[in-house]
Structure formats: structure tokens, C-alpha cells
Write a protein that holds these residues in place. Structure first.
Motif, PDB file in Angstrom:
ATOM      1  N   LEU A   1       0.852  -1.195   0.000  1.00  0.00           N
ATOM      2  CA  LEU A   1       0.000   0.000   0.000  1.00  0.00           C
ATOM      3  C   LEU A   1       0.877   1.230   0.000  1.00  0.00           C
ATOM      4  N   GLU A   2       0.518   2.234  -0.801  1.00  0.00           N
ATOM      5  CA  GLU A   2       1.135   3.542  -0.662  1.00  0.00           C
ATOM      6  C   GLU A   2       0.178   4.339   0.213  1.00  0.00           C
ATOM      7  N   VAL A   3       0.674   4.755   1.354  1.00  0.00           N
ATOM      8  CA  VAL A   3      -0.165   5.472   2.314  1.00  0.00           C
ATOM      9  C   VAL A   3       0.125   6.954   2.138  1.00  0.00           C
TER      10      VAL A   3
ATOM     11  N   ILE B   1      -0.705  10.915   2.965  1.00  0.00           N
ATOM     12  CA  ILE B   1      -1.313  11.912   3.856  1.00  0.00           C
ATOM     13  C   ILE B   1      -1.210  13.263   3.172  1.00  0.00           C
ATOM     14  N   ARG B   2      -2.273  14.044   3.284  1.00  0.00           N
ATOM     15  CA  ARG B   2      -2.268  15.386   2.678  1.00  0.00           C
ATOM     16  C   ARG B   2      -2.732  16.428   3.690  1.00  0.00           C
ATOM     17  N   ASN B   3      -1.999  17.550   3.710  1.00  0.00           N
ATOM     18  CA  ASN B   3      -2.389  18.696   4.531  1.00  0.00           C
ATOM     19  C   ASN B   3      -2.953  19.824   3.679  1.00  0.00           C
TER      20      ASN B   3
ATOM     21  N   SER C   1      -4.167  20.716  -0.684  1.00  0.00           N
ATOM     22  CA  SER C   1      -4.456  20.101  -1.987  1.00  0.00           C
ATOM     23  C   SER C   1      -3.265  20.278  -2.919  1.00  0.00           C
ATOM     24  N   ALA C   2      -2.970  19.241  -3.681  1.00  0.00           N
ATOM     25  CA  ALA C   2      -1.898  19.283  -4.691  1.00  0.00           C
ATOM     26  C   ALA C   2      -1.990  18.013  -5.525  1.00  0.00           C
ATOM     27  N   GLY C   3      -1.215  17.994  -6.602  1.00  0.00           N
ATOM     28  CA  GLY C   3      -1.022  16.775  -7.388  1.00  0.00           C
ATOM     29  C   GLY C   3      -2.308  16.088  -7.782  1.00  0.00           C
ATOM     30  N   SER C   4      -2.341  14.775  -7.571  1.00  0.00           N
ATOM     31  CA  SER C   4      -3.477  13.988  -8.060  1.00  0.00           C
ATOM     32  C   SER C   4      -4.772  14.334  -7.324  1.00  0.00           C
ATOM     33  N   PHE C   5      -4.682  14.852  -6.093  1.00  0.00           N
ATOM     34  CA  PHE C   5      -5.893  15.258  -5.365  1.00  0.00           C
ATOM     35  C   PHE C   5      -6.568  16.424  -6.101  1.00  0.00           C
ATOM     36  N   ALA C   6      -5.748  17.434  -6.438  1.00  0.00           N
ATOM     37  CA  ALA C   6      -6.279  18.624  -7.109  1.00  0.00           C
ATOM     38  C   ALA C   6      -6.891  18.239  -8.461  1.00  0.00           C
TER      39      ALA C   6
ATOM     40  N   ILE D   1      -6.167  10.948   4.627  1.00  0.00           N
ATOM     41  CA  ILE D   1      -5.345   9.759   4.386  1.00  0.00           C
ATOM     42  C   ILE D   1      -5.970   8.987   3.237  1.00  0.00           C
ATOM     43  N   GLU D   2      -5.152   8.448   2.378  1.00  0.00           N
ATOM     44  CA  GLU D   2      -5.663   7.575   1.310  1.00  0.00           C
ATOM     45  C   GLU D   2      -4.655   6.473   1.044  1.00  0.00           C
ATOM     46  N   PHE D   3      -5.127   5.421   0.433  1.00  0.00           N
ATOM     47  CA  PHE D   3      -4.274   4.278   0.105  1.00  0.00           C
ATOM     48  C   PHE D   3      -4.296   4.036  -1.398  1.00  0.00           C
TER      49      PHE D   3
ATOM     50  N   GLY E   1      -0.718   0.751 -12.303  1.00  0.00           N
ATOM     51  CA  GLY E   1      -0.630   2.207 -12.118  1.00  0.00           C
ATOM     52  C   GLY E   1      -1.030   2.646 -10.718  1.00  0.00           C
ATOM     53  N   ASP E   2      -0.741   1.817  -9.714  1.00  0.00           N
ATOM     54  CA  ASP E   2      -1.009   2.152  -8.297  1.00  0.00           C
ATOM     55  C   ASP E   2      -2.433   2.676  -8.069  1.00  0.00           C
ATOM     56  N   PRO E   3      -3.472   1.874  -8.372  1.00  0.00           N
ATOM     57  CA  PRO E   3      -4.843   2.406  -8.236  1.00  0.00           C
ATOM     58  C   PRO E   3      -5.222   2.719  -6.786  1.00  0.00           C
TER      59      PRO E   3
ATOM     60  N   VAL F   1       3.169  19.633   2.391  1.00  0.00           N
ATOM     61  CA  VAL F   1       1.907  19.599   1.644  1.00  0.00           C
ATOM     62  C   VAL F   1       1.296  18.200   1.688  1.00  0.00           C
ATOM     63  N   ASP F   2       2.086  17.212   1.270  1.00  0.00           N
ATOM     64  CA  ASP F   2       1.622  15.815   1.286  1.00  0.00           C
ATOM     65  C   ASP F   2       2.837  14.894   1.236  1.00  0.00           C
ATOM     66  N   PHE F   3       2.607  13.623   1.470  1.00  0.00           N
ATOM     67  CA  PHE F   3       3.713  12.652   1.399  1.00  0.00           C
ATOM     68  C   PHE F   3       3.169  11.241   1.326  1.00  0.00           C
ATOM     69  N   LYS F   4       4.075  10.340   0.953  1.00  0.00           N
ATOM     70  CA  LYS F   4       3.736   8.916   0.812  1.00  0.00           C
ATOM     71  C   LYS F   4       4.599   8.094   1.777  1.00  0.00           C
ATOM     72  N   LEU F   5       3.965   7.168   2.473  1.00  0.00           N
ATOM     73  CA  LEU F   5       4.704   6.262   3.354  1.00  0.00           C
ATOM     74  C   LEU F   5       4.470   4.823   2.914  1.00  0.00           C
TER      75      LEU F   5
ATOM     76  N   THR G   1       9.397  11.803  -2.053  1.00  0.00           N
ATOM     77  CA  THR G   1       8.136  11.221  -1.572  1.00  0.00           C
ATOM     78  C   THR G   1       7.267  12.221  -0.797  1.00  0.00           C
ATOM     79  N   CYS G   2       7.763  13.453  -0.657  1.00  0.00           N
ATOM     80  CA  CYS G   2       7.016  14.502   0.050  1.00  0.00           C
ATOM     81  C   CYS G   2       6.902  15.722  -0.852  1.00  0.00           C
ATOM     82  N   ARG G   3       5.790  16.458  -0.749  1.00  0.00           N
ATOM     83  CA  ARG G   3       5.749  17.795  -1.357  1.00  0.00           C
ATOM     84  C   ARG G   3       6.090  18.798  -0.278  1.00  0.00           C
ATOM     85  N   LEU G   4       7.108  19.609  -0.566  1.00  0.00           N
ATOM     86  CA  LEU G   4       7.623  20.580   0.398  1.00  0.00           C
ATOM     87  C   LEU G   4       7.638  21.949  -0.276  1.00  0.00           C
TER      88      LEU G   4
ATOM     89  N   PHE H   1      11.169  18.300 -10.847  1.00  0.00           N
ATOM     90  CA  PHE H   1      11.548  17.345 -11.897  1.00  0.00           C
ATOM     91  C   PHE H   1      10.320  16.951 -12.717  1.00  0.00           C
ATOM     92  N   ARG H   2       9.239  16.569 -12.015  1.00  0.00           N
ATOM     93  CA  ARG H   2       8.025  16.115 -12.718  1.00  0.00           C
ATOM     94  C   ARG H   2       7.537  17.170 -13.701  1.00  0.00           C
ATOM     95  N   ARG H   3       7.591  18.437 -13.293  1.00  0.00           N
ATOM     96  CA  ARG H   3       6.961  19.517 -14.077  1.00  0.00           C
ATOM     97  C   ARG H   3       7.979  20.362 -14.842  1.00  0.00           C
TER      98      ARG H   3
HETATM   99  N1  UDP Z   1       4.094   9.846  -4.018  1.00  0.00           N
HETATM  100  C1  UDP Z   1       5.183   8.993  -4.007  1.00  0.00           C
HETATM  101  N2  UDP Z   1       5.177   7.891  -4.811  1.00  0.00           N
HETATM  102  C2  UDP Z   1       4.147   7.605  -5.630  1.00  0.00           C
HETATM  103  C3  UDP Z   1       3.030   8.468  -5.651  1.00  0.00           C
HETATM  104  C4  UDP Z   1       3.026   9.569  -4.833  1.00  0.00           C
HETATM  105  O1  UDP Z   1       6.137   9.227  -3.256  1.00  0.00           O
HETATM  106  O2  UDP Z   1       4.206   6.577  -6.329  1.00  0.00           O
HETATM  107  C5  UDP Z   1       4.065  11.034  -3.154  1.00  0.00           C
HETATM  108  C6  UDP Z   1       4.222  12.319  -3.950  1.00  0.00           C
HETATM  109  O3  UDP Z   1       5.576  12.719  -3.984  1.00  0.00           O
HETATM  110  C7  UDP Z   1       3.403  13.304  -3.157  1.00  0.00           C
HETATM  111  C8  UDP Z   1       2.325  12.445  -2.486  1.00  0.00           C
HETATM  112  O4  UDP Z   1       2.811  11.117  -2.531  1.00  0.00           O
HETATM  113  O5  UDP Z   1       4.190  13.888  -2.137  1.00  0.00           O
HETATM  114  C9  UDP Z   1       0.977  12.537  -3.157  1.00  0.00           C
HETATM  115  O6  UDP Z   1       1.123  12.278  -4.533  1.00  0.00           O
HETATM  116  P1  UDP Z   1      -0.125  12.369  -5.524  1.00  0.00           P
HETATM  117  O7  UDP Z   1      -1.128  11.358  -5.141  1.00  0.00           O
HETATM  118  O8  UDP Z   1      -0.605  13.783  -5.572  1.00  0.00           O
HETATM  119  O9  UDP Z   1       0.418  11.890  -6.904  1.00  0.00           O
HETATM  120  P2  UDP Z   1       1.273  12.575  -8.045  1.00  0.00           P
HETATM  121  O10 UDP Z   1       0.740  13.944  -8.261  1.00  0.00           O
HETATM  122  O11 UDP Z   1       2.681  12.545  -7.531  1.00  0.00           O
HETATM  123  O12 UDP Z   1       1.033  11.645  -9.192  1.00  0.00           O
END
Ligand code: UDP
Ligand code: ADP
Length: 237
Positions: free
Chosen positions: A89-91, A93-95, A97-102, A118-120, A128-130, A174-178, A198-201, A215-217
């Protein structure tokens, strides 16, 4: 402690066996990927920063009551960790809105939530990590109800700690993955990494992105951003 056979090469790290059956060595690379491996590149010095940052956080979290896989930093890029069976599971946490949430909910980035979410996601590159909820997690037998309860508790504890720490550095978490894993006796521990990968800072004042989104953008200044958050972390410790 010596590296033996390489068990796995991931997108950001390599994992090796050691002469102790309960311990692995992880070796952090400078390789960067995004969009499930579609975008590839190098962030010079990233491996060193991610290794050192992860270990410092894991040591602090351990003291704060969150068990982790961290054992010992061996070198700039290598760390001894407890062998775990990763809970797939990718766990997240978001404080804010950003990224895939937005994107998913059609909102702008930067909305401050009243309470963290929190989301998984199912850690499965082929799919594709659904996204999934707790019922799906149980249906797929990815974790037990007790494990999910412990994982949620630890994840929010990690957020409380990291959010306060980064705030003291002038950085908004902003958010992070554990990722969590099971030791042989079933104990759940925090595993993998906590880094700008793994964190948005965001800089608290300017909201400048200081993480992998550069890097992503294709925002440029990727190496400088990683170095800047590491510098601020060292200053605060
Ligand atoms: N994240 C990660 N690995 C992943 C997917 C997300 O470390 O495979 C981190 C990402 O860096 C961000 C947070 O989890 O800090 C939330 O990511 P999001 O769901 O918004 O996905 P993304 O926009 O990165 O596709
Ligand atoms: P990915 O597999 O997504 O490409 P990495 O390059 O970071 O990611 O590879 C590291 C792999 O090691 C990940 O699959 C992660 O789940 C796993 N891992 C992290 N910590 C441990 C641990 N203590 N024991 C076993 N596996 C681990």
C-alpha cells in the motif's frame, strides 16, 4: 556489515542481502522517474540527500514512538535496514491540496485542509497504483483490519512530527507517501523512505516548490531544491 546478493533494483534504490538474514542494505541512486516510469532522468546528489534525510527522520520518529526499519547508516548512500515484507500500500497523507488530489477533484493546489486526509493506493506498477479504500484493502487481503488501524495511527503520528519539523524550517509539508512493512513476528514498522522524492515541500513564505515536482513539471533548479531542504533540515537539527 557487507552487501551480498542484490535482491532488487527499484526506480530509486537497490536492495541487497547481508550476512544477517534479518537485515538488508539499501543503496540510494540518483535516478529519478515520474509518471510510473514514463519520465526518466538523473538528479545529481539526490541519493545522498534522500538517504541522509530518511535516516534522520526515521531516528527521530523511532524516539517519538513510531517503530521503523532503520538500523544504521553505512555510508553517504547506503543504510542497513530491518528486512520487512512490504505491505503493498502507498499510504498518502495530505495537509493541502496538490497533485493527483487537485486533479481528481477539480480544485486548485494549495487549499489548506482543516484536518489531514489519508488515502491508500495499491502498490502495483502494472496497474498504475490504483486508489483503494479500506474495504478494498481487506477484500484483496493486502492487510488485516488491525494492521490498517496501526498503519493509520502511525501515518498521522508521522504527519504531526514532520509537519511541525518542516514548519520550524520555514517549509510547508503539503503531502507525502509512506510505506509500511511486517517484521517476521508480524510487527508493523515504517519502511522505505521520507525524502523530497516522496514529500511535497513548499517554502512557507514564497510557496516555491522544493521537491520532486520540480523534476516532474520541468521547473528547473531540481538539484538546488533538494540541497536547500537538506540544508534547512541540518540547520534545524
Ligand atoms: N508519491 C510517491 N510515490 C508515488 C506516488 C506519490 O512518493 O508513487 C508522493 C508524492 O511525492 C506526493 C504524495 O505522494 O508527495 C501525493 O502524490 P499524488 O497522489 O498527488 O500523486 P502525483 O501527483 O505525484 O502523481
Ligand atoms: P520502486 O520499487 O517503487 O521502484 P525503490 O527504487 O525505492 O522503489 O525500491 C526500493 C524497494 O524496496 C521498494 O519496493 C520498497 O517497497 C522496498 N523496501 C523498502 N524498505 C524495505 C525493507 N526494509 N525491506 C524490504 N523491502 C523494502
Amino acid at each position: 556489515m557487507q552487501k551480498l546478493e542484490q535482491l532488487y533494483e527499484g526506480k530509486a534504490k537497490k536492495v541487497y542481502k547481508t550476512d544477517d538474514p534479518n537485515l538488508y542494505i539499501v543503496d540510494y541512486k540518483d535516478d529519478a522517474t515520474a509518471f510510473n516510469g514514463l519520465k526518466k532522468g538523473t538528479i545529481v546528489g539526490k541519493g545522498v540527500i534522500n538517504n541522509q534525510m530518511t535516516n534522520r527522520f526515521m531516528a527521530k520518529l523511532e524516539k517519538a514512538g513510531v517503530p521503523t526499519h532503520f538500523v544504521e547508516e553505512l555510508s553517504e548512500r547506503e543504510t542497513v535496514v530491518k528486512k520487512v515484507s512490504i505491505v503493498p500500500l502507498e499510504v498518502i497523507i495530505r495537509n493541502l491540496s496538490a497533485g493527483s488530489f487537485a486533479k481528481r477533484y477539480g480544485v486548485e493546489e494549495g487549499i489548506v485542509f482543516d484536518a489531514p486526509t489519508i488515502e491508500f493506493s495499491y502498490k502495483n506498477d502494472d496497474l498504475g497504483d490504483p486508489l483503494l479504500n479500506e474495504y478494498h484493502t481487506l477484500a484483496l487481503k493486502l492487510a488485516t483490519p488491525e494492521e490498517i488501524a496501526v498503519i493509520k495511527q502511525y501515518a498521522f503520528q508521522v504527519n504531526d512530527f514532520l509537519k511541525a519539523f518542516w514548519a520550524s524550517c520555514g517549509v510547508t509539508l503539503v503531502d507525502f507517501k509512506l510505506e509500511f512493512g511486517r517484521l517476521d513476528d508480524g510487527t508493523i514498522v515504517l519502511a522505505d523512505e521520507i525524502s523530497p522524492d516522496t514529500c511535497r515541500l513548499w517554502d512557507s513564505k514564497t510557496h516555491e516548490k522544493l521537491d520532486k515536482d520540480r523534476f516532474r513539471r520541468d521547473l528547473g533548479g531540481v538539484e538546488d531544491a533538494y540541497a536547500e531542504v537538506m540544508r534547512r533540515m541540518k540547520e534545524a537539527l
